[in-house]
Scaffold this motif. Structure first.
Motif, PDB file in Angstrom:
ATOM      1  N   ALA A   1       1.125  -8.592 -15.423  1.00 28.50           N
ATOM      2  CA  ALA A   1      -0.116  -8.274 -14.626  1.00 28.50           C
ATOM      3  C   ALA A   1      -0.164  -8.170 -13.043  1.00 28.50           C
ATOM      4  O   ALA A   1      -0.513  -7.222 -12.547  1.00 28.50           O
ATOM      5  CB  ALA A   1      -1.273  -9.100 -15.139  1.00 28.50           C
ATOM      6  N   PHE A   2       0.802  -8.979 -12.576  1.00 30.57           N
ATOM      7  CA  PHE A   2       0.957  -9.287 -11.249  1.00 30.57           C
ATOM      8  C   PHE A   2       2.181  -8.881 -10.596  1.00 30.57           C
ATOM      9  O   PHE A   2       2.152  -8.549  -9.541  1.00 30.57           O
ATOM     10  CB  PHE A   2       0.656 -10.715 -10.736  1.00 30.57           C
ATOM     11  CG  PHE A   2      -0.974 -11.031 -11.091  1.00 30.57           C
ATOM     12  CD1 PHE A   2      -1.755 -10.810  -9.799  1.00 30.57           C
ATOM     13  CD2 PHE A   2      -1.322 -11.587 -12.247  1.00 30.57           C
ATOM     14  CE1 PHE A   2      -3.192 -11.391  -9.943  1.00 30.57           C
ATOM     15  CE2 PHE A   2      -2.671 -11.917 -12.262  1.00 30.57           C
ATOM     16  CZ  PHE A   2      -3.458 -11.737 -11.349  1.00 30.57           C
ATOM     17  N   GLY A   3       3.311  -8.781 -11.456  1.00 31.55           N
ATOM     18  CA  GLY A   3       4.622  -8.929 -10.906  1.00 31.55           C
ATOM     19  C   GLY A   3       5.078 -10.132 -10.080  1.00 31.55           C
ATOM     20  O   GLY A   3       4.456 -11.031 -10.105  1.00 31.55           O
ATOM     21  N   SER A   4       6.250 -10.076  -9.687  1.00 31.14           N
ATOM     22  CA  SER A   4       6.995 -11.296  -9.154  1.00 31.14           C
ATOM     23  C   SER A   4       6.979 -11.195  -7.542  1.00 31.14           C
ATOM     24  O   SER A   4       7.707 -12.075  -6.995  1.00 31.14           O
ATOM     25  CB  SER A   4       8.207 -11.558  -9.595  1.00 31.14           C
ATOM     26  OG  SER A   4       8.934 -10.552  -9.661  1.00 31.14           O
ATOM     27  N   GLU A   5       6.189 -10.363  -6.842  1.00 30.26           N
ATOM     28  CA  GLU A   5       6.312 -10.053  -5.486  1.00 30.26           C
ATOM     29  C   GLU A   5       5.716 -11.006  -4.513  1.00 30.26           C
ATOM     30  O   GLU A   5       5.886 -11.192  -3.460  1.00 30.26           O
ATOM     31  CB  GLU A   5       6.189  -8.609  -5.031  1.00 30.26           C
ATOM     32  CG  GLU A   5       4.736  -8.397  -5.157  1.00 30.26           C
ATOM     33  CD  GLU A   5       4.122  -7.994  -6.480  1.00 30.26           C
ATOM     34  OE1 GLU A   5       2.731  -7.714  -6.465  1.00 30.26           O
ATOM     35  OE2 GLU A   5       4.936  -8.034  -7.401  1.00 30.26           O
ATOM     36  N   ASN A   6       4.711 -11.745  -5.141  1.00 31.97           N
ATOM     37  CA  ASN A   6       3.812 -12.807  -4.521  1.00 31.97           C
ATOM     38  C   ASN A   6       4.318 -13.912  -4.589  1.00 31.97           C
ATOM     39  O   ASN A   6       4.272 -14.583  -5.455  1.00 31.97           O
ATOM     40  CB  ASN A   6       2.544 -12.525  -4.837  1.00 31.97           C
ATOM     41  CG  ASN A   6       1.504 -13.018  -3.577  1.00 31.97           C
ATOM     42  OD1 ASN A   6       1.843 -13.965  -3.262  1.00 31.97           O
ATOM     43  ND2 ASN A   6       0.408 -12.220  -3.550  1.00 31.97           N
ATOM     44  N   ASP A   7       4.864 -14.837  -3.349  1.00 34.00           N
ATOM     45  CA  ASP A   7       5.226 -16.113  -3.492  1.00 34.00           C
ATOM     46  C   ASP A   7       4.313 -16.958  -3.646  1.00 34.00           C
ATOM     47  O   ASP A   7       4.508 -18.105  -3.517  1.00 34.00           O
ATOM     48  CB  ASP A   7       6.046 -16.306  -2.358  1.00 34.00           C
ATOM     49  CG  ASP A   7       5.581 -16.237  -1.097  1.00 34.00           C
ATOM     50  OD1 ASP A   7       4.524 -15.906  -0.931  1.00 34.00           O
ATOM     51  OD2 ASP A   7       6.351 -16.235   0.114  1.00 34.00           O
ATOM     52  N   ARG A   8       2.856 -16.660  -3.433  1.00 33.71           N
ATOM     53  CA  ARG A   8       1.753 -17.607  -3.867  1.00 33.71           C
ATOM     54  C   ARG A   8       1.196 -17.563  -4.923  1.00 33.71           C
ATOM     55  O   ARG A   8       0.199 -18.449  -5.325  1.00 33.71           O
ATOM     56  CB  ARG A   8       0.890 -17.393  -2.708  1.00 33.71           C
ATOM     57  CG  ARG A   8       0.952 -17.662  -1.233  1.00 33.71           C
ATOM     58  CD  ARG A   8      -0.051 -17.399  -0.190  1.00 33.71           C
ATOM     59  NE  ARG A   8      -0.270 -15.836   0.014  1.00 33.71           N
ATOM     60  CZ  ARG A   8      -1.184 -15.076  -0.397  1.00 33.71           C
ATOM     61  NH1 ARG A   8      -2.068 -15.368  -1.175  1.00 33.71           N
ATOM     62  NH2 ARG A   8      -1.233 -13.835  -0.175  1.00 33.71           N
ATOM     63  N   LEU A   9       1.793 -16.746  -5.866  1.00 35.75           N
ATOM     64  CA  LEU A   9       1.372 -16.768  -7.348  1.00 35.75           C
ATOM     65  C   LEU A   9       2.438 -17.666  -8.160  1.00 35.75           C
ATOM     66  O   LEU A   9       3.568 -17.344  -7.840  1.00 35.75           O
ATOM     67  CB  LEU A   9       1.458 -15.163  -7.870  1.00 35.75           C
ATOM     68  CG  LEU A   9       0.989 -15.202  -9.243  1.00 35.75           C
ATOM     69  CD1 LEU A   9      -0.326 -15.488  -9.767  1.00 35.75           C
ATOM     70  CD2 LEU A   9       1.458 -13.742  -9.840  1.00 35.75           C
ATOM     71  N   HIS A  10       1.690 -18.607  -9.053  1.00 36.03           N
ATOM     72  CA  HIS A  10       2.807 -19.460  -9.626  1.00 36.03           C
ATOM     73  C   HIS A  10       2.028 -19.113 -11.350  1.00 36.03           C
ATOM     74  O   HIS A  10       1.348 -19.938 -11.555  1.00 36.03           O
ATOM     75  CB  HIS A  10       2.668 -20.822  -9.078  1.00 36.03           C
ATOM     76  CG  HIS A  10       2.935 -20.865  -7.856  1.00 36.03           C
ATOM     77  ND1 HIS A  10       4.441 -21.175  -7.635  1.00 36.03           N
ATOM     78  CD2 HIS A  10       2.414 -20.691  -6.565  1.00 36.03           C
ATOM     79  CE1 HIS A  10       4.451 -21.193  -6.308  1.00 36.03           C
ATOM     80  NE2 HIS A  10       3.302 -20.899  -5.723  1.00 36.03           N
TER      81      HIS A  10
END
Length: 271
Positions: free
Chosen positions: A42-51
């Motif tokens: 849903a989000f991809g892995s590009e955001n380092d604030r998403l866990h």
């Protein structure tokens, strides 16, 4: 450090929009779903604030592990968004006992599991906000929604009392009661229908199914707008205890209150 959010049911629907809005506002988001891979999709892995984390909310031990891991890594959980759930839509007698119990197992007891896992950390810090995604169906019940409404009525009663227990300890609560939102909530991924055929209800059920099919994808409420509103309210020191979202929800809730007032007045007249 940025606020730490834990969001359940974050791979799609309103949960995804809430997680996205929190990320856009600079929050650190532990986004859970029954599959962490679904969150990544849903989000991809590009955001380092998403866990992303895997969490079936009916698994109390996993809920405790996710909460403990989040606190160990980030030091706190500032906002819990208890969003995960689904709907049993249809006439009560068409549901098996197992289906009704499953509705409560997820919507009520699963939501309680996550709260039990997170609240001790909030109490320890005397700080935190629990955002509970209920529904206007937790205030108003209609034919075809009796089982789903029963689970949401239960969530409302539990959180209304629990919030009063937590308030002196610095933990706040926001009950969110949306009307119909343009999400996939009414499709087969989120909604289930009764499996028992009862001829007396056949025509009414056919009409209800036609209503659901027609409403799916055409709901008036914008989930992005609601998500942005929740993120804004979460940043305020004195957020409201309830948020009734959408013109449809406000109309239904107001009509219910008016009807209750009439019934109460009528009851007094009869005494």
């Amino acid at each position: 450090m940025s606020q730490i959010w834990l969001v359940t049911g974050a791979s799609r629907g309103l949960g995804r929009e809430i997680a996205r809005a929190a990320l856009d506002a600079g929050k650190i988001v532990v986004a859970t779903a029954r599959s962490a891979d679904a969150v990544l999709d849903a989000f991809g892995s590009e955001n380092d604030r998403l866990h992303p984390r895997t969490l079936d909310i009916t698994d109390a031990e996993t809920a405790k592990s996710v909460a403990a891991e989040t606190v160990a890594r980030f030091g706190a959980i500032d906002v819990l968004v208890n969003n995960a759930g689904y709907a049993e839509l249809g006439f009560f007698e068409t549901f098996t006992d197992a289906a009704v119990r499953r509705q409560f197992e997820v919507n009520l007891f699963g939501t309680m599991n996550v709260a039990r896992a997170v609240v001790p950390h909030m109490r320890e810090r005397r700080s935190g906000l629990i955002v509970t995604i209920s529904s206007v169906s937790g205030l108003v019940s209609n034919g075809g929604g009796a089982v789903y409404s029963a689970s949401k009525f239960a969530v409302e009663g539990w959180m209304e009392g629990f919030a009063q227990e937590l308030a002196p300890l610095g933990v706040r609560s926001l009950l969110v009661e949306p009307g119909m939102l343009r999400t996939d909530f009414m499709d087969s991924k989120s909604a289930s229908f009764g499996s028992i055929e009862i001829p007396d209800y056949a025509e009414a059920i056919a009409q209800y199914r036609a209503f659901v099919d027609g409403a799916n994808g055409n709901q008036p409420g914008d989930p992005k707008e609601l998500a942005a509103c929740i993120v804004t309210l979460a940043s305020q020191d004195k957020a409201p205890a309830r948020l009734v979202f959408g013109n449809d929800a406000r109309q239904w809730a107001t009509a219910k209150m008016d009807h209750l007032r009439e019934e109460i007045a009528h009851s007094v007249d009869k005494i």
